[in-house]
Scaffold this active site. Sequence first.
Site, PDB file in Angstrom:
ATOM      1  N   LYS A   1       0.845  -1.210   0.000  1.00 26.78           N
ATOM      2  CA  LYS A   1       0.000   0.000   0.000  1.00 26.78           C
ATOM      3  C   LYS A   1       0.869   1.245   0.000  1.00 26.78           C
ATOM      4  CE  LYS A   1      -3.892   1.946   2.685  1.00 26.78           C
ATOM      5  NZ  LYS A   1      -4.717   1.763   3.897  1.00 26.78           N
TER       6      LYS A   1
ATOM      7  N   SER B   1      -9.664   1.901   3.176  1.00 23.75           N
ATOM      8  CA  SER B   1      -8.823   2.681   2.309  1.00 23.75           C
ATOM      9  C   SER B   1      -7.815   1.836   1.523  1.00 23.75           C
ATOM     10  CB  SER B   1      -8.070   3.723   3.119  1.00 23.75           C
ATOM     11  OG  SER B   1      -7.268   3.103   4.093  1.00 23.75           O
TER      12      SER B   1
ATOM     13  N   SER C   1      -9.809  -0.642   7.348  1.00 24.50           N
ATOM     14  CA  SER C   1      -9.363  -0.466   5.971  1.00 24.50           C
ATOM     15  C   SER C   1      -8.718  -1.650   5.277  1.00 24.50           C
ATOM     16  CB  SER C   1      -8.394   0.718   5.897  1.00 24.50           C
ATOM     17  OG  SER C   1      -9.098   1.901   6.191  1.00 24.50           O
TER      18      SER C   1
END
Lengths: 96, 486
Positions: free
Chosen positions: B81, B156, B180
């Site tokens: 990420k 997210s 997330s």
Amino acid sequence: MLLKSDIQRIADLSRIRLTEKEAEDFANNLSSILGYISQLKKVESDVSDGQLRESDINNVWREDENDIRELDNMGKNLINMAPERQGGYVKVKKVL
Amino acid sequence: MGRDFSDLTIKEAHELLISKDVSCVELTRHFLDIIQKTDKDIHAFLEVTEDLALTQAKIVDEKINKGEEIGVLEGIPCAIKDNILVKDRKCTAGSRILENYIAPYDATAVKKLRDAGVVILGKTNLDEFAMGSSTENSAFGPTKNPRDLGRVPGGSSGGSIAAVAAGQCLYSLGSETGGSVRQPAAFCGIVGLKPTYGSVSRHGLIAMASSLDVIGPAAKTVEEVESVFNAIKGKDKYDATSIDHSISPALSGGKGGAANLKVGIPKEYFIDGIEKGVEKCVREMIDSLRSRGVEIKEVSLPYTKYALPVYYILMPAEVSANLARYDGIKYGQSGIMNHELRIMNLLDVYFETRKDYFGDEVRRRIMLGSYVLSEGHYDDYYKKARKVRWLIKQDFQKVFDKIDLIITPTTPTTAFKFREKLKDPLQMYLSDIFTVSANIAGIPAISVPCGLARGLPVGMQIMGPWMGESKIFGLGRVIEHITHNT
């Protein structure tokens, strides 16, 4: 609930500049969010400050000695990331 | 040629590598090709680090050719990420304010993966500064759900999860503050873990809310998630909140372990407003578990309904402090660079930088945080939220005295359509209603696929006691086994 003037004050505190329209939109959003989170005010809680301190805060100690992990260029690399620099320093506008 | 390696598990890929059935470079090129072909539709990646991946793959091939032993994660292609630092590569946090930022060091979790022989395919898309539940808040465009391109992958960590679900990598690292990793894992039909707070170092994870943030792995199966978790966990002197995580061998491995488990179903999580298909999937799975000898009990977590309000006070408060560093002085984009602006003094630098380069949701949360911390509101909001947080933790402590694990739906709905929840931020926040409690209490939790509702994936959440990951993996495997045999 939140007025545009409240938003302006909060934006100032947050170092964020808003247009008139943005201030209005944020005032609406934030008012509705505050309405939702305000339900917490009703919650009875006899949790003492002492209990909070105990549960959240633990001091972590280390020896007072230099950490020599990959330090050779780290300092230079970090300074080089600043948008304005001079010599080995980060350059900023007048503070005082 | 043209073999499909996307359905492999990490273990299967490892077997192919050590038997020299496939080289690491060939395996890596396979995934790079898939990314090239599919990512224009999915947009899981912000940057594909092809040169890095191939360099790492060549090193693994050299080791194998020399007859050296390799670890189970060695040479396995993954995605990271883009709020987790990979040295010398861009790290944007999905924000324009860091669009030119190059990471000066590795996150500890990344360093551990490098030591384990990782192949990093690229950095994945996320909601800006991890703020969001759909990846629509990314400054660089949204990611699409590989199971239905008209729907969000969740957020997210939407990019990380979509990359695994689309067969673009074998596992990925995401991060959690309020769900997330678990929420997108549920939306895309894969496994996503939120580890116990502190069990994975936050050093090198771009901070959002420091008392809630944690890095979490995602993959297709529980076993794979477990092997990545074991590689990245551990106390780290660069993260004062990190802990030594000792796994009790009690329930790791094998489906036989489930028979002795006591599982609690909290009544506060089965409320009106859950999509009917989601509830049906979860209840059917609970019945299947019961028929396999798992003891199911109803339990109560009375402060559940305050979890989301607590989250939306504590998190923005910490955000307002953590994002103060983006001031255009030390790194990142800066108002100083725009010579058309009349930058007269230091304050101007701050205002102009933060006006132009932060998106709406980021500014919204910073302001909310400033408000709840400000004079006249601090006691009513922030201090109160900290007290209720304590009560929520206590709820879990009491329940885990009597039962081993808790099961709930991961999300109230399946993946929603793009723009469906953008008009009202509060609607978006409600998609985290079942996941935030675990972040607030610091307990571990996982989302495991447990079926479909109207053709879309449904995730079941297992929550466990602090450092109880091994129990969670045990039950997770049982659920997997049931899902594959139905």
